[in-house]
Design a protein around this motif. Structure first.
Motif, PDB file in Angstrom:
ATOM      1  N   ASP A 543      49.602  52.506  13.841  1.00 27.92           N
ATOM      2  CA  ASP A 543      49.994  53.079  15.352  1.00 27.92           C
ATOM      3  C   ASP A 543      48.613  52.866  15.934  1.00 27.92           C
ATOM      4  N   GLU A 544      47.544  53.146  15.123  1.00 23.16           N
ATOM      5  CA  GLU A 544      46.252  53.180  15.805  1.00 23.16           C
ATOM      6  C   GLU A 544      45.892  51.895  16.082  1.00 23.16           C
ATOM      7  N   ILE A 545      46.175  50.905  15.445  1.00 20.27           N
ATOM      8  CA  ILE A 545      46.001  49.467  15.859  1.00 20.27           C
ATOM      9  C   ILE A 545      46.773  49.182  16.867  1.00 20.27           C
ATOM     10  N   LYS A 546      47.916  49.624  17.149  1.00 21.04           N
ATOM     11  CA  LYS A 546      48.876  49.115  18.239  1.00 21.04           C
ATOM     12  C   LYS A 546      48.063  49.854  19.580  1.00 21.04           C
ATOM     13  N   VAL A 547      47.524  51.179  19.321  1.00 22.05           N
ATOM     14  CA  VAL A 547      46.899  51.786  20.625  1.00 22.05           C
ATOM     15  C   VAL A 547      45.599  50.986  20.999  1.00 22.05           C
ATOM     16  N   CYS A 548      44.847  50.712  19.993  1.00 23.30           N
ATOM     17  CA  CYS A 548      43.719  49.812  20.244  1.00 23.30           C
ATOM     18  C   CYS A 548      43.898  48.226  20.919  1.00 23.30           C
ATOM     19  N   GLU A 549      45.107  47.945  20.618  1.00 18.06           N
ATOM     20  CA  GLU A 549      45.583  46.689  21.181  1.00 18.06           C
ATOM     21  C   GLU A 549      45.973  47.048  22.547  1.00 18.06           C
ATOM     22  N   ARG A 550      46.651  48.044  22.973  1.00 15.81           N
ATOM     23  CA  ARG A 550      46.878  48.475  24.179  1.00 15.81           C
ATOM     24  C   ARG A 550      45.505  48.661  25.021  1.00 15.81           C
ATOM     25  N   LEU A 551      44.450  48.989  24.269  1.00 17.07           N
ATOM     26  CA  LEU A 551      43.132  49.450  25.073  1.00 17.07           C
ATOM     27  C   LEU A 551      42.625  48.022  25.533  1.00 17.07           C
ATOM     28  N   LEU A 552      42.446  47.199  24.747  1.00 22.39           N
ATOM     29  CA  LEU A 552      41.862  46.085  24.871  1.00 22.39           C
ATOM     30  C   LEU A 552      42.537  45.171  25.835  1.00 22.39           C
ATOM     31  N   ARG A 553      43.959  45.335  25.762  1.00 21.05           N
ATOM     32  CA  ARG A 553      44.794  44.589  26.928  1.00 21.05           C
ATOM     33  C   ARG A 553      44.414  45.468  28.429  1.00 21.05           C
ATOM     34  N   ARG A 554      44.294  46.439  28.192  1.00 18.80           N
ATOM     35  CA  ARG A 554      43.998  47.239  29.470  1.00 18.80           C
ATOM     36  C   ARG A 554      42.708  46.860  30.107  1.00 18.80           C
ATOM     37  N   ARG A 555      41.707  46.747  28.904  1.00 22.82           N
ATOM     38  CA  ARG A 555      40.329  46.393  29.562  1.00 22.82           C
ATOM     39  C   ARG A 555      40.443  44.956  30.079  1.00 22.82           C
ATOM     40  N   THR A 556      41.137  44.054  29.765  1.00 22.14           N
ATOM     41  CA  THR A 556      41.276  42.776  30.112  1.00 22.14           C
ATOM     42  C   THR A 556      41.869  42.717  31.524  1.00 22.14           C
ATOM     43  N   ARG A 557      43.013  43.451  31.710  1.00 19.73           N
ATOM     44  CA  ARG A 557      43.599  43.841  32.903  1.00 19.73           C
ATOM     45  C   ARG A 557      42.779  44.355  34.251  1.00 19.73           C
ATOM     46  N   LEU A 558      41.758  45.333  33.607  1.00 21.79           N
ATOM     47  CA  LEU A 558      40.883  45.937  34.442  1.00 21.79           C
ATOM     48  C   LEU A 558      39.776  45.074  34.819  1.00 21.79           C
ATOM     49  N   SER A 559      39.241  44.130  33.959  1.00 20.58           N
ATOM     50  CA  SER A 559      38.167  43.260  34.486  1.00 20.58           C
ATOM     51  C   SER A 559      38.978  42.351  35.461  1.00 20.58           C
ATOM     52  N   SER A 560      39.903  41.833  35.126  1.00 16.54           N
ATOM     53  CA  SER A 560      40.303  41.056  36.204  1.00 16.54           C
ATOM     54  C   SER A 560      40.538  41.581  37.503  1.00 16.54           C
ATOM     55  N   ASN A 561      40.872  42.874  37.558  1.00 16.42           N
ATOM     56  CA  ASN A 561      41.236  43.771  38.937  1.00 16.42           C
ATOM     57  C   ASN A 561      39.846  43.803  39.569  1.00 16.42           C
ATOM     58  N   VAL A 562      38.659  44.019  38.666  1.00 12.99           N
ATOM     59  CA  VAL A 562      37.376  43.991  39.307  1.00 12.99           C
ATOM     60  C   VAL A 562      36.821  42.909  39.782  1.00 12.99           C
ATOM     61  N   ASP A 563      37.292  41.641  39.380  1.00 15.40           N
ATOM     62  CA  ASP A 563      36.970  40.198  39.807  1.00 15.40           C
ATOM     63  C   ASP A 563      37.743  40.332  41.183  1.00 15.40           C
ATOM     64  N   ASN A 564      39.057  40.456  41.268  1.00 14.51           N
ATOM     65  CA  ASN A 564      39.819  40.383  42.554  1.00 14.51           C
ATOM     66  C   ASN A 564      39.255  41.280  43.506  1.00 14.51           C
ATOM     67  N   ALA A 565      38.578  42.428  43.288  1.00  9.64           N
ATOM     68  CA  ALA A 565      38.154  43.534  44.285  1.00  9.64           C
ATOM     69  C   ALA A 565      36.889  42.543  44.823  1.00  9.64           C
ATOM     70  N   GLU A 566      36.070  42.195  43.899  1.00 11.31           N
ATOM     71  CA  GLU A 566      34.920  41.409  44.409  1.00 11.31           C
ATOM     72  C   GLU A 566      35.159  40.297  45.512  1.00 11.31           C
ATOM     73  N   VAL A 567      36.321  39.311  44.955  1.00 13.32           N
ATOM     74  CA  VAL A 567      36.689  38.262  45.791  1.00 13.32           C
ATOM     75  C   VAL A 567      37.053  38.909  47.449  1.00 13.32           C
ATOM     76  N   LYS A 568      37.811  39.861  46.970  1.00 17.53           N
ATOM     77  CA  LYS A 568      38.415  40.458  48.463  1.00 17.53           C
ATOM     78  C   LYS A 568      37.306  40.785  49.496  1.00 17.53           C
ATOM     79  N   THR A 569      36.199  41.883  48.769  1.00 18.30           N
ATOM     80  CA  THR A 569      34.986  42.312  49.531  1.00 18.30           C
ATOM     81  C   THR A 569      34.384  41.253  49.996  1.00 18.30           C
ATOM     82  N   MET A 570      33.913  40.317  49.166  1.00 17.80           N
ATOM     83  CA  MET A 570      32.798  39.270  49.587  1.00 17.80           C
ATOM     84  C   MET A 570      33.625  38.335  50.820  1.00 17.80           C
ATOM     85  N   THR A 571      34.918  38.148  50.696  1.00 19.95           N
ATOM     86  CA  THR A 571      35.733  37.474  51.462  1.00 19.95           C
ATOM     87  C   THR A 571      35.748  37.951  53.020  1.00 19.95           C
ATOM     88  N   ARG A 572      36.171  39.187  52.874  1.00 20.57           N
ATOM     89  CA  ARG A 572      36.059  39.980  54.205  1.00 20.57           C
ATOM     90  C   ARG A 572      34.779  40.028  54.907  1.00 20.57           C
TER      91      ARG A 572
END
Length: 638
Positions: A543-572
């Motif tokens: 179960d710990e391994i699964k939670v860790c996997e969830r965490l890492l997936r969330r981190r990847t998604r969060l990094s992508s969201n930050v990239d998108n926020a950067e693009v949106k802000t700079m474009t504006r």
């Protein structure tokens, strides 16, 4: 209506220049004398018999005016006097004398007088009310109470009288032996709370909270020496509308609407030594948040206010919101220090949450609001603390504003595995959402500053590098919040065997793990459990391994969201500046895209994606949008 009454009544309110402040005062004193005669005998003491009809008449005749007219409220308070005010409040609070509603209404009227007689404010006024208060404020320094005494001197004596009577106990309308009835400080703060609850536009003044004759610090000191219990509702005395006789909570309820006075009070050093605080001075806000000891009547409650810290949170938020005041960020820092002090007092839990956080959940709910003006500062300080222990003001900024600066020790205490600040506030969806929104705004603001302040004076490479630093800083704090949110979710929904995942998650972040091959996660997790000092092993709980996997997936998604926020802000920013080099670079980048289905411009340089100039949001075919994102991230040169 008499001529004297008319001088301070509605007909005169719109013409403050027509009547002198002294004339208004003299008229108000005559009215106040009549009002006090409802309760006072000719010998200056309360009448031997005060009935329900007396309370009803007093409420009808004077209740509304008391909360609006500073001339009359002061005149009444000083004519009745501190001693009789407490006697009448005590009598009204005693059960079996009056109806419950009448008792509280009269106590609220007395509280309105007390608040205004001790320098309080009335906010949200109509035009007539503003004229009346303008006349009051303009003439206050020159008003004579009598031939030898100024009004200000008499008000100071009134405050001193309240303070002298505060430690005394009252039963009915008489002082009593200690332990019988209620302490004067309970009655004073109870009147204040009822007044503030009945009229939200009233607020305690600087003279009460911070002046030479202030009583607030004496209430705190007395409470420190005489902690509760504060009797539950309907025991001994009828409690205020707050349902508690807690003198601190009730005083806090009356502090709303006067941010400047509250800020000074909260930033003041506690008038006693606070245990378990190594970095002095210890402010009142730190003490009130994390160190006030209660002896509550519910045995499971470790340390809390009956409203779970809601009034305290409201006042801290109001007092710290003006970033152009040097003490505002200091109040926020001391709030964080006090909160982490409270979390670290024990590892005990209640319903899967830290006991302190759970029983102060009203305060926790306000934490996002308290921090919302300081999201950018928080991101900076979590990445690299700049605060100095003992400093009592924020760090000064370039635009006359002041910034939150945290000490190294405070940042470390905020990340304690068993009592993590970010994990605790994750139990409040409102607090977490408000903080995250604040950080998003801070991220956009920092990106915009990096571009505007450096364009034309720094190279493209330097600007891109600064943007990268900003992104890394915000990814770190977003990761921290997201990780602790996951940890909080696990406490509420998962098996108890996952209770140490908070520690593991933080160690993974500290090691900078972006992702791990699936067959290595178990070993990584086991190594983290051993603090990085033990041999890697794949024996981790599945179960710990699964939670860790969830965490890492969330981190990847969060990094992508930050990239998108950067693009949106700079474009504006770029689109609104009509930067021609940006358009030319986009055409050049687009021509190198070999797949026509992925291009975001046509051969003539027309956009194949939609760009909202107000928000920077890019819409259209996913492949084309992604290629545009690639351009801003890798091809665009500021």
């Amino acid at each position: 209506m008499s001529t004297k009454r008319d001088l301070s009544g509605p007909r005169a309110l719109g013409h403050s220049g027509d009547v002198s402040a002294q004339a208004r005062w003299d008229s108000a004193r005559a009215d106040a004398k009549k009002a006090t005669q409802v309760f006072m005998a000719t010998n200056g003491r309360l009448k031997s018999k005060i009935g329900q009809r007396d309370l009803e008449y007093f409420k009808t005749a004077y209740g509304e005016r008391m909360a609006k007219d500073p001339f009359f409220a002061n005149a009444f308070g000083l004519t009745l006097g501190a001693n009789n005010t407490l006697r009448l409040a005590s009598l009204a609070s005693t059960t079996n004398h009056f109806s419950e509603d009448s008792a509280r209404e009269v106590r609220a009227i007395l509280g309105s007088s007390l608040i205004l007689t001790t320098g309080g404010l009335r906010n949200s006024l109509d035009a007539d009310g503003r004229n009346l208060w303008n006349a009051w404020n303009a003439g206050l320094d020159g008003i004579k109470y009598d031939f030898d005494t100024s009004l200000k001197q008499q008000r100071a004596r009134y405050l001193d009288g309240l303070n002298e009577l505060g430690p005394s106990y009252w039963n009915g309308k008489e002082a009593s032996a200690k332990g019988a009835g209620k302490p004067g400080y309970y009655l004073i703060s109870g009147m204040i709370a009822d007044a503030a609850k009945s009229c939200a536009h009233l607020g305690l003044g600087d003279a009460f909270l911070n002046g030479k004759h202030a009583i607030a610090d004496d209430i705190v000191s007395w409470d420190y020496k005489h902690p509760g219990p504060f009797a539950p509702p309907n025991v001994e005395y009828r409690p205020p509308l707050t349902k508690t006789w807690d003198p601190i909570q009730n005083m806090l309820v009356g502090m709303g609407g006067n941010a400047a006075a509250s800020r000074t009070f909260l930033a003041t050093e506690a008038p006693f030594a606070v245990k378990n605080t190594v970095d002095q001075p210890t402010s009142l806000v730190r003490y009130l948040v994390g160190h006030r000891r209660l002896l509550p009547y519910q045995s499971e409650n470790e340390m809390f206010y009956l409203d779970y810290g809601n009034a305290l949170g409201e006042i801290i938020d109001e007092a710290s919101s003006d970033t152009h005041q040097p003490q505002s960020p200091y109040v926020v820092r001391e709030f964080l220090q006090g909160y982490t002090d409270g979390l670290s007092q024990s590892d005990a839990e209640y319903e899967g949450q830290d006991r302190f956080g759970y029983f102060n959940r009203g305060l926790r709910e306000k934490s996002g609001d308290i921090l919302k003006e300081y999201g950018s500062d928080l991101a900076d300080e979590i990445s690299g603390p700049t605060g100095v222990a003992g400093a009592t003001a924020g760090s000064s900024g370039k635009k006359g504003d002041y910034h939150l600066a945290l000490t190294q020790n405070l940042v470390m205490s905020m990340h304690k595995a068993d009592s993590d600040f970010f994990k605790d506030i994750a139990f409040s969806k409102k607090a977490k959402s408000t903080l995250v929104d604040s950080l998003k705004r801070g991220f956009e603001k920092n990106l915009e500053a990096a571009y505007r302040e450096n364009k034309g004076s720094s190279s493209s490479e330097d600007i891109k590098y600064e943007i990268k630093i900003i992104k890394t800083k915000y990814i770190n704090i977003f990761n921290t919040i997201d990780t602790e949110s996951l940890a909080a979710d696990l406490y509420m929904t998962e098996d108890g065997s996952l209770s140490d995942l908070n520690t593991i998650s933080l160690q993974i972040i500290a090691q900078g793990a972006g992702s791990f091959p699936e067959d290595q996660i178990g070993g990584m997790l086991a190594d983290a459990k051993l603090g990085g000092n033990g041999p890697a092993s794949s024996e981790s709980n599945e179960d710990e391994i699964k939670v860790c996997e969830r965490l890492l997936r969330r981190r990847t998604r969060l990094s992508s969201n930050v990239d998108n926020a950067e693009v949106k802000t700079m474009t504006r920013i770029i689109v609104n500046e009509n930067d021609t080099s940006y358009k030319n670079q986009a055409i050049e980048f687009n021509r190198k895209v070999t797949d026509s289905n992925r291009r975001f411009m046509d051969e003539q340089g027309n956009w194949l994606v939609g760009i909202n100039p107000k928000t920077g949001v890019v819409t259209g075919d996913d492949a084309r949008v992604q290629q545009y994102i690639n351009f801003v991230k890798t091809g665009w040169r500021p």
